[in-house]
Design a protein around this motif. Structure first.
Motif, PDB file in Angstrom:
ATOM      1  N   SER A  38      23.399 -23.652  19.007  1.00  0.00           N
ATOM      2  CA  SER A  38      22.233 -24.077  19.776  1.00  0.00           C
ATOM      3  C   SER A  38      20.931 -23.670  19.107  1.00  0.00           C
ATOM      4  CB  SER A  38      22.293 -23.480  21.195  1.00  0.00           C
ATOM      5  OG  SER A  38      22.393 -22.066  21.129  1.00  0.00           O
ATOM      6  N   GLY A  39      20.986 -22.625  18.265  1.00  0.00           N
ATOM      7  CA  GLY A  39      19.788 -22.182  17.553  1.00  0.00           C
ATOM      8  C   GLY A  39      19.554 -22.904  16.240  1.00  0.00           C
ATOM      9  N   GLY A  40      20.486 -23.743  15.845  1.00  0.00           N
ATOM     10  CA  GLY A  40      20.330 -24.510  14.618  1.00  0.00           C
ATOM     11  C   GLY A  40      21.105 -23.963  13.442  1.00  0.00           C
ATOM     12  N   ALA A  41      21.699 -22.786  13.576  1.00  0.00           N
ATOM     13  CA  ALA A  41      22.467 -22.192  12.478  1.00  0.00           C
ATOM     14  C   ALA A  41      23.862 -22.814  12.429  1.00  0.00           C
ATOM     15  CB  ALA A  41      22.567 -20.683  12.659  1.00  0.00           C
ATOM     16  N   TRP A  42      24.520 -22.659  11.256  1.00  0.00           N
ATOM     17  CA  TRP A  42      25.878 -23.148  11.109  1.00  0.00           C
ATOM     18  C   TRP A  42      26.838 -22.249  11.878  1.00  0.00           C
ATOM     19  CZ3 TRP A  42      26.954 -27.700   8.733  1.00  0.00           C
ATOM     20  CH2 TRP A  42      25.959 -28.255   7.913  1.00  0.00           C
ATOM     21  N   GLY A  43      27.834 -22.865  12.521  1.00  0.00           N
ATOM     22  CA  GLY A  43      28.815 -22.078  13.252  1.00  0.00           C
ATOM     23  C   GLY A  43      29.740 -22.954  14.071  1.00  0.00           C
ATOM     24  N   MET A  44      30.732 -22.317  14.663  1.00  0.00           N
ATOM     25  CA  MET A  44      31.742 -23.021  15.455  1.00  0.00           C
ATOM     26  C   MET A  44      31.574 -22.746  16.946  1.00  0.00           C
ATOM     27  SD  MET A  44      33.631 -24.629  13.200  1.00  0.00           S
ATOM     28  CE  MET A  44      35.126 -25.003  14.123  1.00  0.00           C
ATOM     29  N   SER A  45      30.390 -22.284  17.328  1.00  0.00           N
ATOM     30  CA  SER A  45      30.191 -21.893  18.721  1.00  0.00           C
ATOM     31  C   SER A  45      30.375 -23.065  19.688  1.00  0.00           C
ATOM     32  CB  SER A  45      28.796 -21.292  18.905  1.00  0.00           C
ATOM     33  OG  SER A  45      27.795 -22.238  18.554  1.00  0.00           O
ATOM     34  N   GLN A  46      30.050 -24.294  19.251  1.00  0.00           N
ATOM     35  CA  GLN A  46      30.199 -25.446  20.132  1.00  0.00           C
ATOM     36  C   GLN A  46      31.675 -25.716  20.425  1.00  0.00           C
ATOM     37  OE1 GLN A  46      27.597 -26.724  21.488  1.00  0.00           O
ATOM     38  NE2 GLN A  46      26.014 -25.876  20.174  1.00  0.00           N
ATOM     39  N   TYR A  47      32.524 -25.545  19.421  1.00  0.00           N
ATOM     40  CA  TYR A  47      33.958 -25.748  19.622  1.00  0.00           C
ATOM     41  C   TYR A  47      34.556 -24.603  20.442  1.00  0.00           C
ATOM     42  CZ  TYR A  47      33.760 -29.561  16.266  1.00  0.00           C
ATOM     43  OH  TYR A  47      33.460 -30.733  15.628  1.00  0.00           O
ATOM     44  N   VAL A  48      34.029 -23.387  20.256  1.00  0.00           N
ATOM     45  CA  VAL A  48      34.477 -22.259  21.074  1.00  0.00           C
ATOM     46  C   VAL A  48      34.135 -22.513  22.537  1.00  0.00           C
ATOM     47  CG1 VAL A  48      34.166 -19.806  21.527  1.00  0.00           C
ATOM     48  CG2 VAL A  48      34.280 -20.622  19.167  1.00  0.00           C
ATOM     49  N   LYS A  49      32.946 -23.036  22.780  1.00  0.00           N
ATOM     50  CA  LYS A  49      32.523 -23.374  24.141  1.00  0.00           C
ATOM     51  C   LYS A  49      33.449 -24.410  24.749  1.00  0.00           C
ATOM     52  CE  LYS A  49      28.671 -25.561  26.614  1.00  0.00           C
ATOM     53  NZ  LYS A  49      27.303 -26.140  26.479  1.00  0.00           N
ATOM     54  N   LEU A  50      33.839 -25.414  23.962  1.00  0.00           N
ATOM     55  CA  LEU A  50      34.694 -26.481  24.480  1.00  0.00           C
ATOM     56  C   LEU A  50      36.088 -25.966  24.817  1.00  0.00           C
ATOM     57  CD1 LEU A  50      34.912 -30.064  22.987  1.00  0.00           C
ATOM     58  CD2 LEU A  50      36.948 -28.899  23.798  1.00  0.00           C
ATOM     59  N   PHE A  51      36.717 -25.270  23.870  1.00  0.00           N
ATOM     60  CA  PHE A  51      38.110 -24.868  24.052  1.00  0.00           C
ATOM     61  C   PHE A  51      38.263 -23.611  24.905  1.00  0.00           C
ATOM     62  CE2 PHE A  51      38.432 -27.483  20.204  1.00  0.00           C
ATOM     63  CZ  PHE A  51      39.471 -28.318  20.577  1.00  0.00           C
ATOM     64  N   SER A  52      37.174 -22.977  25.267  1.00  0.00           N
ATOM     65  CA  SER A  52      37.251 -21.816  26.151  1.00  0.00           C
ATOM     66  C   SER A  52      36.998 -22.181  27.604  1.00  0.00           C
ATOM     67  CB  SER A  52      36.231 -20.753  25.715  1.00  0.00           C
ATOM     68  OG  SER A  52      34.904 -21.259  25.782  1.00  0.00           O
ATOM     69  N   SER A  53      36.731 -23.457  27.864  1.00  0.00           N
ATOM     70  CA  SER A  53      36.465 -23.906  29.234  1.00  0.00           C
ATOM     71  C   SER A  53      37.588 -24.818  29.702  1.00  0.00           C
ATOM     72  CB  SER A  53      35.124 -24.657  29.288  1.00  0.00           C
ATOM     73  OG  SER A  53      34.938 -25.257  30.562  1.00  0.00           O
ATOM     74  N   TRP A  54      38.202 -24.478  30.845  1.00  0.00           N
ATOM     75  CA  TRP A  54      39.272 -25.296  31.383  1.00  0.00           C
ATOM     76  C   TRP A  54      38.759 -26.663  31.837  1.00  0.00           C
ATOM     77  CZ3 TRP A  54      44.127 -24.851  30.531  1.00  0.00           C
ATOM     78  CH2 TRP A  54      44.703 -23.595  30.311  1.00  0.00           C
ATOM     79  N   PHE A  55      37.487 -26.728  32.210  1.00  0.00           N
ATOM     80  CA  PHE A  55      36.936 -28.005  32.680  1.00  0.00           C
ATOM     81  C   PHE A  55      36.993 -29.060  31.583  1.00  0.00           C
ATOM     82  CE2 PHE A  55      33.190 -30.819  32.851  1.00  0.00           C
ATOM     83  CZ  PHE A  55      33.494 -31.515  34.008  1.00  0.00           C
ATOM     84  N   TYR A  56      36.572 -28.715  30.384  1.00  0.00           N
ATOM     85  CA  TYR A  56      36.571 -29.680  29.284  1.00  0.00           C
ATOM     86  C   TYR A  56      37.988 -30.016  28.841  1.00  0.00           C
ATOM     87  CZ  TYR A  56      31.648 -28.414  29.112  1.00  0.00           C
ATOM     88  OH  TYR A  56      30.334 -28.187  29.433  1.00  0.00           O
TER      89      TYR A  56
END
Length: 285
Positions: A38-56
């Motif tokens: 979200s800050g613009g840096a490289w990383g896998m945080s978006q995928y961590v957010k997706l796979f750590s949420s049962w809703f998605y």
């Protein structure tokens, strides 16, 4: 390099450039966007957010479950219709009429067809009024804003693709093979299961792949018939881009949906290879 090779390369240049410009490059941009935080840096945080949420994850599972049911329903409706059009109907004008009936809905917008199903499946729609009039039910059924309504609407939209794909294969099968099977003593069912159906498997595979992939990416029909009570991945992706303006997470959802779909298609093709064999020889009763 001879002239034929140069001509072939020139003919391939336009479609290759088109695919690169309108698929490969945009998809690469989406992939790169999903790899930013979200800050613009490289990383896998978006995928961590997706796979750590049962809703998605539940939404992803619900999307593929809907696609599977629609594919099965389209096959169960489409194959008998395709077989009837190519093997039972002998009149040329009647066959053309059936083709027109199958193709005509494709010229109508999905929005119009979806609203049509809302009228049919509503509490005071044609289906409920008919069931109430015949005394089969005492009160209107809840046919809208649920999983069933999405499956019905998507099956109606996708069945023509299944019919046309299977028909294209069935009409090219040499009918003398079926005649030979019957001459050898096989009944209709044996001829169908040993000769006709195995030879039509390429059409079945192509039809199911087309229906599955189109259903996975469908947005209009699920959003209208679900009434906002059920969510598929395409609706989530649209929300991220158009409402929340979280382009990075929207890109993550898009990439995940595409990669998962491609993985399932690959597994399906691998599982279907052993079944794609020639009809058994020496058919007997």
């Amino acid at each position: 390099m001879n002239i034929d090779r140069r001509l072939a390369l020139m003919l391939l240049a336009a479609p290759v450039l088109f695919i690169l410009a309108f698929f490969a490059v945009p998809f690469g941009v989406v992939v790169l966007e999903s790899l930013h935080t979200s800050g613009g840096a490289w990383g896998m945080s978006q995928y961590v957010k997706l796979f750590s949420s049962w809703f998605y994850l539940e939404t992803l599972w619900f999307t593929f479950k809907i696609a599977l049911w629609v594919t099965v329903a389209s096959f169960l409706i489409g194959y008998p219709l395709a077989y009837y059009m190519t093997r039972i109907v002998t009149s040329r004008w009647l066959r053309r009429l059936l083709y027109i009936i199958v193709i005509t809905p494709l010229f109508t917008s999905n929005i119009v067809r979806s609203f049509g199903w809302m009228i049919l499946l509503g509490r005071r729609g044609l289906v409920n009024d008919t069931l109430l009039a015949t005394g089969l039910i005492d009160q209107p059924l809840q046919l809208l804003s649920n999983e069933l309504s999405i499956i019905i609407g998507m099956t109606y939209i996708m069945t023509p693709f299944m019919v046309l794909t299977i028909t294209a294969v069935l009409q090219n099968i040499d009918t003398t093979l079926e005649v030979a099977a019957r001459d050898l003593g096989a009944n209709w069912l044996t001829t169908f299961t040993k000769v006709t159906f195995p030879l039509s498997l390429p059409g079945v595979v192509a039809g199911t792949l087309i229906v599955f992939t189109l259903t996975v990416s469908a947005y209009v029909t699920p959003s209208i018939l679900s009434g906002g009570k059920k969510t598929v991945m395409s609706m989530l992706i649209f929300q991220q881009y158009a409402s929340i303006f979280d382009f990075r997470f929207g890109a993550t959802l898009s990439v995940t949906l595409l990669i998962t779909t491609l993985l399932l298609i690959t597994l399906y093709r691998l599982a279907g290879k052993p079944c794609a064999r020639k009809p058994e020889q020496g058919i007997a009763t």
